[in-house]
Structure formats: structure tokens, C-alpha cells
Design an enzyme around this catalytic site. Sequence first.
Site, PDB file in Angstrom:
ATOM      1  N   LYS A 169      -1.205   8.616 -12.016  1.00  0.00           N
ATOM      2  CA  LYS A 169      -2.203   8.807 -10.956  1.00  0.00           C
ATOM      3  C   LYS A 169      -2.465  10.302 -10.825  1.00  0.00           C
ATOM      4  O   LYS A 169      -1.523  11.110 -10.875  1.00  0.00           O
ATOM      5  CB  LYS A 169      -1.652   8.236  -9.642  1.00  0.00           C
ATOM      6  CG  LYS A 169      -2.624   8.318  -8.463  1.00  0.00           C
ATOM      7  CD  LYS A 169      -2.009   7.695  -7.202  1.00  0.00           C
ATOM      8  CE  LYS A 169      -2.975   7.659  -6.036  1.00  0.00           C
ATOM      9  NZ  LYS A 169      -2.383   7.062  -4.825  1.00  0.00           N
ATOM     10  N   SER A 197      -5.213   3.371  -2.790  1.00  0.00           N
ATOM     11  CA  SER A 197      -5.889   4.437  -3.495  1.00  0.00           C
ATOM     12  C   SER A 197      -5.538   4.519  -4.986  1.00  0.00           C
ATOM     13  O   SER A 197      -6.285   5.133  -5.740  1.00  0.00           O
ATOM     14  CB  SER A 197      -5.538   5.779  -2.842  1.00  0.00           C
ATOM     15  OG  SER A 197      -4.142   6.009  -2.905  1.00  0.00           O
ATOM     16  N   SER A 207      -0.819   1.973  -0.995  1.00  0.00           N
ATOM     17  CA  SER A 207      -1.614   2.285  -2.191  1.00  0.00           C
ATOM     18  C   SER A 207      -0.996   1.920  -3.526  1.00  0.00           C
ATOM     19  O   SER A 207      -1.663   2.042  -4.545  1.00  0.00           O
ATOM     20  CB  SER A 207      -1.986   3.758  -2.205  1.00  0.00           C
ATOM     21  OG  SER A 207      -3.061   3.962  -1.328  1.00  0.00           O
TER      22      SER A 207
HETATM   23  N1  GLN Z   1      -5.364   2.671   2.641  1.00  0.00           N
HETATM   24  C1  GLN Z   1      -4.472   3.572   3.289  1.00  0.00           C
HETATM   25  C2  GLN Z   1      -5.197   4.843   3.674  1.00  0.00           C
HETATM   26  O1  GLN Z   1      -6.349   4.909   3.437  1.00  0.00           O
HETATM   27  C3  GLN Z   1      -3.280   3.861   2.431  1.00  0.00           C
HETATM   28  C4  GLN Z   1      -3.503   4.903   1.396  1.00  0.00           C
HETATM   29  C5  GLN Z   1      -2.279   5.216   0.604  1.00  0.00           C
HETATM   30  O2  GLN Z   1      -1.289   4.495   0.642  1.00  0.00           O
HETATM   31  N2  GLN Z   1      -2.329   6.325  -0.080  1.00  0.00           N
HETATM   32  O3  GLN Z   1      -4.647   5.741   4.177  1.00  0.00           O
END
Ligand code: GLN
Length: 499
Positions: free
Chosen positions: A82, A165, A189
Site C-alpha cells: 500500500k 482505504s 481499511s
Molecule cells: N473508512 C475509515 C475512514 O475513512 C477507515 C479508514 C482506515 O482504516 N484507514 O477513516
Amino acid sequence: MNLSTGELHDLSLVELANALRQRKVSAIEAAQHFLARAKTHDALGVYLARDEAVTLDQAGAADQLLAKSGGGKLEGVPLAHKDIFVTKDFVTTAGSRMLRDYRSPFDATVVANLGREGAVTLGKLNCDEFAMGSSNENSAVAPMGHAQPTPVPNPWNTAHIPGGSSGASAVVVAARLAPATTGTDTGGSIRQPASFCGITGIKPSYGRASRYGMVAFASSLDQAGPMARNAQDCALLLSSICGPDLDRDSTSLDLPVEDFSRLLGDSLQGLRIGVPREFFGDGVAQDVRVAVEAALMQYEKLGARRVPISLPRTELSIPVYYIIAPAEASSNLGRFDGVKFGHRAHDYKDLQDMYRKTRAEGFGDEVKRRIMIGTYVLSHGYYDAYYLQAQKIRRMLADDFQQAFKQCDVIAGPVAPTVAWKIGEKSHDPVANYLADIFTLPASLAGLPGMSVPAGFGAHGLPVGLQLIGNYLQEAKLLNVAHQFQLATDFHTRKPQGF
Ligand code: GLN
């Protein structure tokens, strides 16, 4: 096993690692195969950076070790990271214009740890900007083969999002572009995109994986973890990813490196699976409910027992997370001021103007929204009303889990209330995005390990994931609970058409 390179991408990570060790395939051949495959599928928009020379160099070094029967547990295995992990050999953008051309002078500890075991890096993967999002639609960087930023499609149904994400990290595994990838999970995420793309992912207990070199979003929540085809592959990777790093990350746990594969094979006879009532409310779609219910019945066949439990503050995890995460983000992103890192505006009058223009140009809408929320909840007069309250409820949420773990060994439920939604469906409605995080946020806020395991298919041919949550440091047990399910089911072996 007869290994034509045509089949390489259908091997699991453990199978590929064995094939490499037995010299049925060389690390160079494996790297070339996956690089070629990545290029063929650049329409997916998953890669933000690749560098063949770097990858083949690493593969060549792996082959030399393998030829002498040496090397680490992952010697020659190609992986992609990532783009939130900094890497010295590839640009690191975190999906942001702010870091479009940024090159780190060092590798993130997670990347270095995997490299030490012999993993070969294929490149860097698209993600929501600074890992803020649930759909991978918030990336501001044009992927390879594209002139503009573009949404990453779900390989099971290209009209739908892959989740986020770590969306591209999930797509790469589902589309067989690499045997495994890394992701990060702040509020879901790793688990949510794994669920939406029909793969397996685990977020370890907070502190297991070093945050050194992970571009910071919300430091009290951020954790790295593997995304792969199955639990066995995840266990092997997690054993390399985790380990103490106290000099560089003060929240790193001072625990020895563990073999997370060591419990694979244990029977589930008598295992108590806690099923939280709050994870099966009205908001959960019928297809998700059916798949999760079937998974629970499968566990009963394997000798486990269902225990009804309650996590009464589940709903509060949304406001609590969306106060604490933006608060920490607003502070972490203060470093992007045009002086120390990345982008700087070209025309400005004075220092203040330079800061203002740099940040206005460099950050995308969702990131700005979080900075504003975060700054607001931390400001004088609101701190007590929002931030401090959120911290108190966070503690209660963690205590609720400890109450629950008195009655059960693991907790199971859906990863998300629905399967992956359509591209564009929620992109102009941040609150709708936030609400969909309801089942992943509680474990994040409590710092507990959580997994997503493929558990079937729902509407539009899209995968459904089962979430498993364990108590602190119970990753090895959690991985075996997933592994036993995968020995009895084949959802994790399915692949989307055309890949
Ligand atoms: N969807 C969550 C957010 O927007 C989690 C994102 C993540 O785990 N990086 O913050």
C-alpha cells in the site's frame, strides 16, 4: 506440481514460497510474471509505482540465496505495498498530491521486515488519500497507465467499488496480480476491502506492527497487516510484519517475534463464538445476513458453540471514531506545510500565504474535511465537549469487549452492513461512507485484532466477508479459527472471471 508460468498467479503465497525454495520456479521468473501481469491489467488503476529494475534486482539477490538453500521465509516471493508505507526505492504518495513526487530516505519497518525475510517488492498500490476513506475513490494520484486519478473497480463487478482505504491492495490479491499485499487499518481499511473483494486480511492488535514509516493518519489507531488469499498465507506474512521496534515507534509492543502459524490445525471443538446482537440490526442487508448466518452454522458443524453477547455501545463507535481519528489526523497532517515534505505552492506573498496555498492545493476534499473537524473538536471550548467525551466512550467500548470475552473466545459478525456499493453512489455523501464503517470501528477503537474471511456471495455477485475479532494478542488463535473455516469451505479459492 508442474509449474508453467501461466499457473504461477494461481498459487497461494505458501505454495509459491515452497515452489521457489524447491527451485521449481526462480524468483526472477516469478517477478517477471507478476510484472507482466500487472502491466496487462493496468486498466484497474491499482499500481501507483513500479520499477522493473528495482524488482528484478531484488529477485536476482533472492535467487542467489535460494541457490545456496539460504534466505528467509519469504525468499523470492513478490509482494506489493500500500502506498502509505514509505520506501526508498519507490516514490511514496499516500494517494495525495501533497506527496506526489516524494521519495523517502528509508523503508518503513514493515517493508524492511518483509524484505529481510526475502520478499521482493513489485511496487506501490493505490489507496484513499492518507488512508481516509472506504471506497478508494479519494485517491488524488493518477495510477500507472492513466493520465488522471481514477476509481479502482471491484474485479467481481467493475461497476462497484473495491472498498477502502486499502482498496487496490485487495484488488491485487483478488485479481491474482500478486499472491499477497500489505494494507493498513485505522478503522477498517484492511478488513472492509478484504471483505468486498473476497480475500482474507488481518489487522493485528494495536502495537504489534511498527508504525515507523507508515504515513500517519490517526496514530492511536493505525496498524499494518497482510492481505492474502487465505489465513495460512496471512499467518506467514504477519509473523514477518510484526515485532518490537521500540527505538522508532514508542507504541510498539515489547514482545518477541511470534510464529502466528503455530496454532493452525487446532480443533475448534468447544470454541465459544460470541455473536453480538448489535451486529445484526435493521441496517444489515439480507444477503450479508444470510452469508454470515451460514458461516456461523458452519462453525457449529466444526464443533464451536454460539454464545449471544452484547456490545451495547457499537453505534457510538461512529461518532467516537469520527472525532478521535480526525483530531489525530489534524495534528499529524500539520507537518505538510510546504517546508519539510512534498508539495509547495509556486506563487505566494509571504510565509502564511505559502502555508495556505500549499495546503489548499495539496490536500483533497476529504482530507480537508477531516482537518477541519479535527481542529474544531480540539479547539478551546469544544475539547471537553467532544474530544474528551469521545475518549471516555472509547474506554467504555474497550471495557465492553472485555466483558464479552468473559463469555466467549472469539467474536463473529459481518465486516460491513452491505456488499460493495456502486462507484459514485456515496462519493458525495461523507456521512453515508462513515456509517458503513460501523462494524469495523469497535475493534479498532479497542485496539483488538480483527480479520475478514470470505464467507460467500451476495447481491450483484459480490463477496461477503465474515469478521472475526479476538482478544488482545490472540492473533494466532484468530488465524486458526479462520483457517479451520477455510478447510471446510472454498469461498477463499474462488476468483473473479477474467483473472
Ligand atoms: N473508512 C475509515 C475512514 O475513512 C477507515 C479508514 C482506515 O482504516 N484507514 O477513516
